[in-house]
Scaffold this motif. Structure first.
Motif: not given
Lengths: 381, 178
Positions: A151, A154, A175-177, A192-195, B4, B142-145, B151, B155
């Motif tokens: 991370s 991004a 957008g994935c984690w 897993l992705c944020g959408d 970003l 984390g997928y909605r960072m 975190i 960073m």
């Protein structure tokens, strides 16, 4: 005065006795060998946020609760046992001048028989400086490739070839984690992705992405997000959502597929606002078909990391609750790998472990002393 | 990196607005597990308050910036810079603000309005270690960072060593654009 005299007399007697014994000879300094691992050896990953460059994994005997040693993990180190538990993997950051200078990130391998460093591989200086949730560092099912969450913020994934001890690829996963390996396909994992979709990536034999397939929307990332910690039986992963829905999702194919969704809650539970909570809030016993979840009542927006007020056990075949029991403030839990497993729970209030028998029903059988400062991930050997 | 930052902030604002649903009086730190405990339930939070002088006398004053219950900290997970030589909106001397950040939405009990709050970390020194708080309103995995707090938001800095966290108002929720 009299007391002093008696005390002095006693001291003299003690010293006299000591002198009468044989003198101590010279001793040899050794390294204490690590006690052989059992299924009850605990690895507790501790970020030690108050002195964060100095992370570590505490290694603890889960029967005697003796402290066995530690593995250093640097700054925001991610940690995971290898699939066969013979090695502990660490992905971390160092600076040449401790808190400044040049940053370099390393993938490190420790031998769990000795706690000695076995290998180190330089990786892109972007490993996720995150809480070490299960799945932020993992291996393909054959152990060949190690997957490291990055991370900057991004999101991307670094791929390390474990036998070759080489970084081989970086895959962008915007957008994935979290990484969830397929059991049946040793080159495949999902994220897993944020959408609300799940991205499935299949590697080629060199560790580069051969294909990337995105599912349709499988969960509501906005209103009922999935906790990232998931447990699996074969290719079927069990996720729990903030609102208490279980999502059984198959991650074996080219595209993720939902197999079932069901609720942990009945009407009375909903009235009491019972919700899942914690950091490692699930455990799954594939043999017995039992799922354990940390739950708290009077839940609200922002309570999703609360320690468990109760532990709930479910039969995953009938999808019915079979037991509820006091939760030991669990923020993390893990089952031992044996026929009749024990559930180890980490109490987020007292930093103690509670050991539960699981069959035929959950029953607390032992409590440890305190371990760790800022820990929320446990693994059992 | 600038693009970003803007992207993440834009996304975060949108999400923060959508996820804002809270009552000013419902505060995480006040909920007790069972009845045996007098400490607020904060995972990971056993010793930091007790050992490092943070205030926890049960008053839960939402206007005291050295308490976890201060209204702007509704989604702050880390050490309060107000206990580390900084202020609500400034980093302690010898540290640097984080170049990237995440955003919460908190309710100000004084004016009854919701505000977007940027939780910048302060970076580059040793970790402060004082006044640890763990509040999670509107927080997502984390997928909605842009709305994730498990975190290190240092960073992106030259030195990513975490020190403490500030809370800077960006604007009112719903009127800050995005």
């Amino acid at each position: 005065m009299r007391a002093t005299t008696i005390l002095s007399g006693g001291l003299a007697l003690l010293l006299g006795l000591g002198a009468a014994r044989a003198e101590l000879g010279p001793e040899k300094l050794t390294i204490n060998p690590l006690k052989p691992a059992t299924p009850h050896r605990i690895y507790l990953t501790d970020l030690v946020l108050g002195h964060v460059i100095d992370g570590r994994i505490h290694v603890i005997d889960g029967d005697s609760f003796d402290y066995l040693g530690l593995i250093p993990t640097g700054l925001f180190g991610l940690t995971a046992l290898s699939n066969d538990s013979s090695e502990m993997y660490v992905a971390t950051t160092y600076y040449t001048k401790r808190n400044r200078g040049d940053r370099f990130d390393l993938f490190e391998v420790y031998d769990t028989a000795t706690l000695e460093l076995e290998a180190e591989v330089e990786i892109p200086a972007k490993h996720a400086q995150a809480l070490p949730y299960k799945g932020t560092l993992t291996s393909t099912s054959d152990g060949r490739f190690v997957l490291i969450q990055n991370s900057t913020p991004a999101s991307s994934i670094s791929i390390v070839d474990r036998p070759a001890e080489k970084f081989v690829a970086e895959i962008d996963t915007p957008g994935c984690w979290i990484m969830l390996p397929s059991a049946s396909n040793a080159r495949r994992f999902s994220t897993l992705c944020g959408d609300g979709t799940i991205l499935t990536i299949t590697l080629d034999e060199t560790g580069k992405a051969a294909s990337q397939q995105r599912s349709g929307k499988l969960f509501n990332a906005e209103n009922d997000p999935l906790f990232v910690q998931a447990e699996s039986i074969g290719d079927t992963y069990y996720f729990v959502s903030y609102e208490g829905m279980i999502h059984e999702i198959n991650l074996g194919g080219e595209t993720a597929v939902t197999e079932a969704t069901w609720s942990l809650l009945d009407a009375a539970d909903r009235d009491g606002h019972w919700k899942p909570g914690g950091y490692q809030l699930l455990a799954l016993d594939a043999k017995a078909g039992r799922l354990y979840v940390g739950m708290h009542d009077e839940a609200r927006d922002g309570s999703h990391k609360f320690p468990a007020k109760e532990l709930w056990a479910f039969d995953i075949n009938t999808k019915k609750r079979v037991q509820r029991i006091e939760g030991s403030n669990s923020i993390a839990m893990s089952l031992s790998d044996e026929d009749e497993p024990y559930l180890y729970v980490y109490d987020g209030m007292t930093t103690e472990f509670v050991k539960y028998e699981t069959l035929p029903a959950l029953k607390p059988v032992a409590r440890s002393g305190p371990f760790g400062e800022f820990a929320g991930l446990i693994e059992l050997h | 990196m600038k693009w970003l930052d803007e992207f993440i902030e834009r996304k975060a604002r949108a999400v923060a607005q959508q996820t804002s649903r809270r009552s000013a009086l419902l505060r995480i730190g006040r909920v007790l597990v069972g009845t045996a405990f007098v400490l607020p339930v904060l995972p990971f939070d056993r010793s930091p308050r007790a050992q490092h002088g943070a205030v926890d006398d049960g008053k839960h004053d939402p206007l005291d910036p050295q308490r976890c219950e201060y209204w702007r900290y509704c989604a702050l997970d880390g050490h309060l810079c107000t206990c580390c030589g900084g202020t609500i909106t400034s980093c302690p001397p010898g540290t640097e603000p984080s170049s990237v950040t995440w955003i919460g939405t908190c309710h100000n009990p004084e004016d009854g309005k919701d505000y977007l709050v940027s939780y910048n970390d302060c970076c580059g020194s040793a970790s402060c270690g004082r006044c640890f708080c763990n509040e999670n309103e509107g927080e997502r995995p984390g997928y909605r960072m842009g709305v994730h707090n498990d975190i290190n938001w240092c960073m992106g800095n030259e030195s990513s060593v975490y020190h403490c966290t500030v809370s800077v108002i960006l604007g009112q929720s719903g009127s800050a654009g995005g």
